[in-house]
Design a protein around this motif. Structure first.
Motif, PDB file in Angstrom:
ATOM      1  N   ARG A  70      64.423  31.599  51.052  1.00 43.58           N
ATOM      2  CA  ARG A  70      65.690  32.285  51.342  1.00 43.58           C
ATOM      3  C   ARG A  70      65.409  33.639  51.972  1.00 43.58           C
ATOM      4  O   ARG A  70      66.111  34.076  52.893  1.00 43.58           O
ATOM      5  CB  ARG A  70      66.482  32.492  50.043  1.00 43.58           C
ATOM      6  N   TYR A  74      66.531  35.076  55.655  1.00 39.29           N
ATOM      7  CA  TYR A  74      67.289  36.331  55.717  1.00 39.29           C
ATOM      8  C   TYR A  74      66.626  37.286  56.693  1.00 39.29           C
ATOM      9  O   TYR A  74      67.284  37.911  57.534  1.00 39.29           O
ATOM     10  CB  TYR A  74      67.338  36.950  54.319  1.00 39.29           C
ATOM     11  N   ARG A  77      67.283  36.155  60.235  1.00 36.43           N
ATOM     12  CA  ARG A  77      68.670  36.347  60.678  1.00 36.43           C
ATOM     13  C   ARG A  77      69.005  37.808  60.839  1.00 36.43           C
ATOM     14  O   ARG A  77      69.589  38.219  61.822  1.00 36.43           O
ATOM     15  CB  ARG A  77      69.637  35.745  59.642  1.00 36.43           C
ATOM     16  N   GLU A  78      68.649  38.600  59.834  1.00 33.14           N
ATOM     17  CA  GLU A  78      69.131  39.988  59.818  1.00 33.14           C
ATOM     18  C   GLU A  78      68.123  40.972  60.366  1.00 33.14           C
ATOM     19  O   GLU A  78      68.413  42.157  60.460  1.00 33.14           O
ATOM     20  CB  GLU A  78      69.509  40.377  58.383  1.00 33.14           C
ATOM     21  N   ARG A  80      65.607  42.343  59.119  1.00 35.46           N
ATOM     22  CA  ARG A  80      65.201  43.391  58.188  1.00 35.46           C
ATOM     23  C   ARG A  80      64.806  42.710  56.888  1.00 35.46           C
ATOM     24  O   ARG A  80      65.157  41.549  56.677  1.00 35.46           O
ATOM     25  CB  ARG A  80      66.339  44.376  57.922  1.00 35.46           C
ATOM     26  N   MET A  82      64.881  42.391  52.638  1.00 35.54           N
ATOM     27  CA  MET A  82      65.942  42.575  51.647  1.00 35.54           C
ATOM     28  C   MET A  82      65.692  43.797  50.806  1.00 35.54           C
ATOM     29  O   MET A  82      64.561  44.079  50.434  1.00 35.54           O
ATOM     30  CB  MET A  82      65.963  41.356  50.715  1.00 35.54           C
ATOM     31  N   LYS A  83      66.780  44.477  50.493  1.00 36.30           N
ATOM     32  CA  LYS A  83      66.666  45.561  49.519  1.00 36.30           C
ATOM     33  C   LYS A  83      66.501  44.948  48.133  1.00 36.30           C
ATOM     34  O   LYS A  83      67.004  43.851  47.888  1.00 36.30           O
ATOM     35  CB  LYS A  83      67.941  46.397  49.525  1.00 36.30           C
ATOM     36  N   THR A  86      69.784  43.771  46.571  1.00 43.23           N
ATOM     37  CA  THR A  86      70.308  42.575  47.221  1.00 43.23           C
ATOM     38  C   THR A  86      69.562  41.340  46.735  1.00 43.23           C
ATOM     39  O   THR A  86      70.157  40.307  46.437  1.00 43.23           O
ATOM     40  CB  THR A  86      70.130  42.687  48.738  1.00 43.23           C
ATOM     41  N   SER A  89      70.654  40.363  43.309  1.00 39.33           N
ATOM     42  CA  SER A  89      71.953  39.659  43.324  1.00 39.33           C
ATOM     43  C   SER A  89      71.781  38.229  43.769  1.00 39.33           C
ATOM     44  O   SER A  89      72.422  37.310  43.255  1.00 39.33           O
ATOM     45  CB  SER A  89      72.920  40.363  44.264  1.00 39.33           C
ATOM     46  N   MET A  90      70.895  38.005  44.743  1.00 42.65           N
ATOM     47  CA  MET A  90      70.686  36.645  45.236  1.00 42.65           C
ATOM     48  C   MET A  90      70.029  35.778  44.168  1.00 42.65           C
ATOM     49  O   MET A  90      70.412  34.614  43.977  1.00 42.65           O
ATOM     50  CB  MET A  90      69.808  36.672  46.486  1.00 42.65           C
ATOM     51  N   ALA A  93      72.589  34.784  41.663  1.00 43.58           N
ATOM     52  CA  ALA A  93      73.499  33.740  42.158  1.00 43.58           C
ATOM     53  C   ALA A  93      72.815  32.378  42.153  1.00 43.58           C
ATOM     54  O   ALA A  93      73.404  31.368  41.755  1.00 43.58           O
ATOM     55  CB  ALA A  93      73.971  34.095  43.567  1.00 43.58           C
TER      56      ALA A  93
END
Lengths: 204, 235
Positions: A70, A74, A77-78, A80, A82-83, A86, A89-90, A93
């Motif tokens: 994942r 990310y 796509r982005e 950058r 992940m912080k 973030t 949180s992922m 989830a």
């Protein structure tokens, strides 16, 4: 015996001054038998984000693979990384998606966020996040770990002192737990470098 | 564009290499009311004409500029109902992102998702392309951004752009007036002047709509009273 105690594990993450440390034991067992003494429980997601997974080893490995997948998507796509918040949180989830057939793992997430602020958190196997300002612990030795950390922790420790503290806390706690131990694996992360060290404790 | 034999099924390429339905969709956009956007140094402004078919229509009930997230807004040229569908889908995409990452969706990611939806409708059976072009204005960690999304699903980042009826005059006007160090207020004035260029009748706070987002990262639509203030400054 609980499924969480099948393989044995011990994990700590601690916050220091603009740095953090994450440490684990190295034993992999199948109930009473020791299978490996160099098992990796802490994984690097990127240079400023580390993930430790305690609990059932197979679930820890699979969960790690899914999370890295994942994160790589990310990143593509982005454009950058992940912080840490973030990422946490992922993970939460993802774990809750399996609410009624969970991964038998408890993650420990440690990273440097914006402005080099250290971030640590842990969660239970179905994603209940617990943010902490000082330290988080999981694993079969968690009760001893809580006691040791509470006693030894001081806020705003520099990297070297943090390393000493987290190592002492880890080794003294796993000595009281038959399912974890066989040395330690410590990462101390500052904004400029990552120091990885192996600890030799009571090899039993 | 006279490939009429190939203009029935949108999933078929014409011999000239075009998807004729997309060309037609762009025509629908081109005959829609003018809308434009300008990216300033410290924010973005989007604006559109709000010409209503009759004076009996309650103009306060018509909202052409919509908020997608607290820090992203959108305006369109083309078919209003198609726009509403895209806005609904965008709301959902943005909320799904937030549910997973507990972070507001970056502007580029949302634009990418909207564009993917629009592209889907050019390659699926039994559907037609959306008859709208969108101007998405947002402010996130990468600063102020302005994107245009077309019925084909292609998207472009603009410093300033216009769409709809008066597009070529509006773009020429913007090219002359645009400067890189424009402030948000200057951009609002410029957008009003650009709309005025092709406006039939008397421009007022009730027949144009303006949305702005500044460094506070809060997108909002200006009230008719605020637009009147800007109009007075422009006179």
């Amino acid at each position: 015996m609980s499924i969480f105690e099948y393989n044995g594990s011990a994990l700590i993450a601690m916050v220091g001054k603009n740095c953090f440390a994450i440490a684990s034991d190295r034993r992999l067992g199948v109930q009473l038998q020791t299978i490996a003494t160099d098992f990796q429980r802490i994984y690097k997601i990127h240079d400023r984000l580390f993930l430790g997974l305690s609990g059932l080893a197979t679930d820890a490995q699979t969960l790690y693979q899914r999370l890295v997948f994942r994160h790589k998507l990310y990143q593509l796509r982005e454009e950058r990384v992940m912080k840490p918040e973030t990422f946490a949180s992922m993970v939460s989830a993802l774990l809750y998606e399996k609410r009624f057939g969970p991964y038998f793992c408890q993650p420990v997430i440690a990273g440097l966020g914006d402005e080099d602020k250290p971030f640590i958190c842990t969660m239970d196997s179905i994603g209940a996040k617990e943010l902490a300002k000082d330290f988080v612990v999981t694993g079969t030795a968690s009760e001893s770990l809580y006691g040791a950390c509470e006693a030894m922790f001081k806020p705003d420790m520099e990297a070297e002192e943090l390393f000493e503290t987290i190592s002492q806390a880890l080794l003294s706690s796993v000595d009281r737990d038959c399912l974890s131990g066989w040395g330690g694996h410590v990462y101390v992360v500052t904004p400029t470098e990552v120091k990885e060290r192996i600890l030799k404790g009571r090899m039993d | 564009m006279g490939d009429s034999q190939y203009s029935f099924s949108l999933t078929t390429f014409s011999p000239s290499g075009k998807l004729v339905q997309i060309e037609h969709a762009l025509t629908a956009v081109g005959s829609g009311q003018t809308s434009l956007g300008i990216k300033a140094a410290n924010g973005v402004v989007i604006a559109t004409e709000k010409k209503l078919p009759s004076i009996l229509v309650d103009e306060s009930s018509v909202q052409k500029i919509q908020t997608l997230t607290p820090n992203i807004g959108v305006v369109y040229s083309g078919m209003g109902p198609d726009f509403r569908v895209l806005v609904r889908k965008s709301w959902k995409q943005a909320e799904q992102y937030h549910r997973l990452y507990k972070e507001p969706i970056p502007v580029t990611q949302l634009v990418r998702e909207i564009a993917a939806v629009m592209q889907e409708f050019t390659q699926s059976g039994g559907v037609r392309p959306f008859g709208v072009s969108l101007l998405v204005a947002g402010f996130d960690d990468n600063g102020p951004q302005l994107y245009q999304v077309d019925p084909s699903g292609s998207y472009f980042s603009w410093k300033a752009s216009a769409m709809g009826k008066n597009v070529s005059n509006a773009k020429t006007f913007l090219e002359k007036r645009y400067t890189d160090d424009m402030e948000l207020d200057d951009a609002v004035h410029t957008s009003i002047l650009t709309l005025k260029e092709g406006f039939e009748g008397q421009i007022s706070g009730k027949n144009i709509e303006i949305g702005i987002i500044g460094a506070d990262k809060q997108f909002r639509v200006l009230t008719p009273a605020e637009i009147e203030d800007y109009l007075a400054e422009v006179e």
